[in-house]
Every structure is written in structure tokens, then in C-alpha cells.
Motif scaffolding. Structure first.
Motif, PDB file in Angstrom:
ATOM      1  N   ASN A 251       2.019   3.325  -4.281  1.00 28.15           N
ATOM      2  CA  ASN A 251       1.620   3.560  -2.895  1.00 28.15           C
ATOM      3  C   ASN A 251       0.771   2.403  -2.366  1.00 28.15           C
ATOM      4  O   ASN A 251       0.401   1.490  -3.104  1.00 28.15           O
ATOM      5  CB  ASN A 251       0.910   4.912  -2.742  1.00 28.15           C
ATOM      6  N   ASN A 252       0.471   2.446  -1.078  1.00 29.53           N
ATOM      7  CA  ASN A 252      -0.205   1.322  -0.441  1.00 29.53           C
ATOM      8  C   ASN A 252      -1.623   1.099  -0.956  1.00 29.53           C
ATOM      9  O   ASN A 252      -2.068  -0.038  -1.085  1.00 29.53           O
ATOM     10  CB  ASN A 252      -0.224   1.508   1.082  1.00 29.53           C
ATOM     11  N   GLU A 253      -2.351   2.165  -1.246  1.00 31.79           N
ATOM     12  CA  GLU A 253      -3.720   1.987  -1.746  1.00 31.79           C
ATOM     13  C   GLU A 253      -3.704   1.343  -3.126  1.00 31.79           C
ATOM     14  O   GLU A 253      -4.457   0.403  -3.388  1.00 31.79           O
ATOM     15  CB  GLU A 253      -4.457   3.322  -1.813  1.00 31.79           C
ATOM     16  N   GLU A 254      -2.837   1.832  -4.005  1.00 32.25           N
ATOM     17  CA  GLU A 254      -2.724   1.256  -5.347  1.00 32.25           C
ATOM     18  C   GLU A 254      -2.276  -0.197  -5.292  1.00 32.25           C
ATOM     19  O   GLU A 254      -2.544  -0.975  -6.210  1.00 32.25           O
ATOM     20  CB  GLU A 254      -1.707   2.057  -6.168  1.00 32.25           C
ATOM     21  N   SER A 255      -1.605  -0.560  -4.206  1.00 30.41           N
ATOM     22  CA  SER A 255      -1.012  -1.890  -4.070  1.00 30.41           C
ATOM     23  C   SER A 255      -1.944  -2.922  -3.439  1.00 30.41           C
ATOM     24  O   SER A 255      -1.501  -4.035  -3.124  1.00 30.41           O
ATOM     25  CB  SER A 255       0.270  -1.800  -3.232  1.00 30.41           C
ATOM     26  N   LEU A 256      -3.215  -2.567  -3.245  1.00 29.98           N
ATOM     27  CA  LEU A 256      -4.151  -3.513  -2.636  1.00 29.98           C
ATOM     28  C   LEU A 256      -4.096  -4.857  -3.357  1.00 29.98           C
ATOM     29  O   LEU A 256      -4.285  -4.944  -4.570  1.00 29.98           O
ATOM     30  CB  LEU A 256      -5.580  -2.960  -2.698  1.00 29.98           C
TER      31      LEU A 256
END
Length: 232
Positions: A210-215
């Protein structure tokens, strides 16, 4: 060395220089340098046989030793702003002992700029590689499908579509899903890399995060966001 079927070697690239933030990989967040989070999570993954940090920084090399992982001093010519991941991997493989090269190991390429990638993500990825007998896997995140409407403007101000022409006049709902590598996890066989001369992307298995994990840390603002995540 483990006697299991596949051997996995983690490679963490951490040069000193950076365009956006000076010495980014060693900049502290919550009292820990950025590289700490990747080394720490990699050490929790029992499927990884050995962890190497590749760096041109003596400071990072010494820190890696304190964290009890192997390190490789990378020449400056492979640590420039225009140096590629392929350059880093080629240099690393050139220094890898022949006994390891002979068994065609998997490389688990883990960039320090993905500090929210956890051991669970790496474990899940390696499990998929083993279960599905994959040659390569790449972590990705979903992005806006409006990408398919993008255009180029060529000579004489003429429009050229980057994708199918009908996409440029389609509504958002009818566009295909779009993804991009998030930089967190690349797993590939040594032989696959050597055959291609670069990290395989086409044909790789997609591990969706997901986008948060992908920072992906690339600026001072990203460090602020990371600090906010740790405080929440």
C-alpha cells in the motif's frame, strides 16, 4: 550457510552522496540513521542467508559492522549521482565468493530509502519466490490510472500519445489499473541479472504494497512524513 534449496543474499545499497538530502542514508530519524530500519528488518528474516551493505562511506561501513552484518566498500565510480542499481549489483557480484556464485543465489535488493518495508513483507516475498519457483519479484504500489492519458509533444508541436490513442479520451473508470515499482523489494536470481545486465522488471512477479508502506525517502519533506509515522 543454510542447506535449504534456495540461497538468499540481501544487498543493501547505501552510498554517502545524495542530490536531495546530504548523506541521506545516514540521516537520523527518531535517533536512528535511516539505514538502521532496513538492516534491522532484514536481520529478522530467517530465510536470508547473509546480509551485505554496499557503500562508499566508511561511516556506513563501520555502522554496518556494529549491526553485525557484512559490508563491501564501493568505489566512488559506482557511487555517483548517475550510477545505477545495475552498477551496484555488478560490482557486488564481482566481489561475491565463487562458492556462492556457483549456486546461483537469489539477491534480495533492499534500498534504505524504504524504511516502512517490514520483515513480514520480505518474508512474504521470499515465500512466494520459493512456492512459485519465481526467477524475480518486484514490489509495487498502485498509482493513478490517468497515467494512460499522458501525451508527448514532438516536433512542430504535434501530439503523440504514450499509450493507446483511445485511452486519451476514455473516462477514468474505463482505464486499466496502473502500478509502479515502489523501490522496497527486488528479488532476482543472479543468473537472471547477468543475462539481462540489469534488475529484471518485465515478467517479474508483482508484490503489491500500500501507499503508506511504500514511502520512498527522497527529500526533507519525506523525512518529516516518516517522523510523523513513527510518532503516530
Amino acid at each position: 550457510m543454510s542447506l535449504k534449496k534456495n540461497t538468499f543474499i540481501a544487498l543493501i545499497p547505501a552510498r554517502a552522496g545524495s542530490k536531495g538530502v546530504i548523506n541521506k542514508n545516514f540521516k537520523k530519524v527518531g535517533g536512528k540513521p535511516l539505514i538502521f530500519f532496513t538492516i534491522s528488518e532484514a536481520k529478522k528474516v530467517r530465510s536470508i542467508d547473509q546480509i551485505y551493505v554496499s557503500s562508499d562511506s566508511i561511516e556506513i561501513i563501520n555502522y554496518s559492522a556494529k549491526m553485525l552484518v557484512s559490508s563491501l566498500l564501493r568505489p566512488k565510480k559506482y557511487s555517483k549521482d548517475d550510477s545505477t542499481a545495475a552498477d551496484v549489483v555488478k560490482h557486488f557480484l564481482g566481489k561475491l565468493p565463487e562458492r556462492l556464485r556457483a549456486i546461483d543465489p537469489y539477491l534480495v535488493y533492499l534500498q534504505p530509502t524504504s524504511p516502512l518495508r517490514k520483515a513480514t513483507h520480505i518474508n512474504q516475498s521470499i515465500t512466494l519466490v520459493n512456492k512459485l519457483n519465481l526467477n524475480s519479484l518486484v514490489s509495487v504500489r498502485k498509482i493513478d490510472s490517468l497515467l494512460y492519458k499522458s501525451l508527448n509533444i514532438k516536433n512542430n508541436n504535434k501530439i503523440v500519445t504514450n499509450f493507446k490513442e483511445n485511452f486519451s479520451i476514455s473516462n477514468r473508470q474505463s482505464l486499466p489499473d496502473a502500478y509502479t515499482p515502489n523501490g522496497a523489494i527486488y528479488i532476482f536470481k543472479m543468473s537472471s541479472f547477468l543475462k539481462k545486465g540489469s534488475i529484471p522488471i518485465n515478467g517479474s512477479y508483482a508484490f503489491i504494497m500500500n501507499n503508506e508502506e511504500s514511502l520512498d525517502i527522497d527529500s526533507t519533506e519525506d523525512f518529516v512524513r516518516l517522523g510523523e509515522v513513527f510518532q503516530s
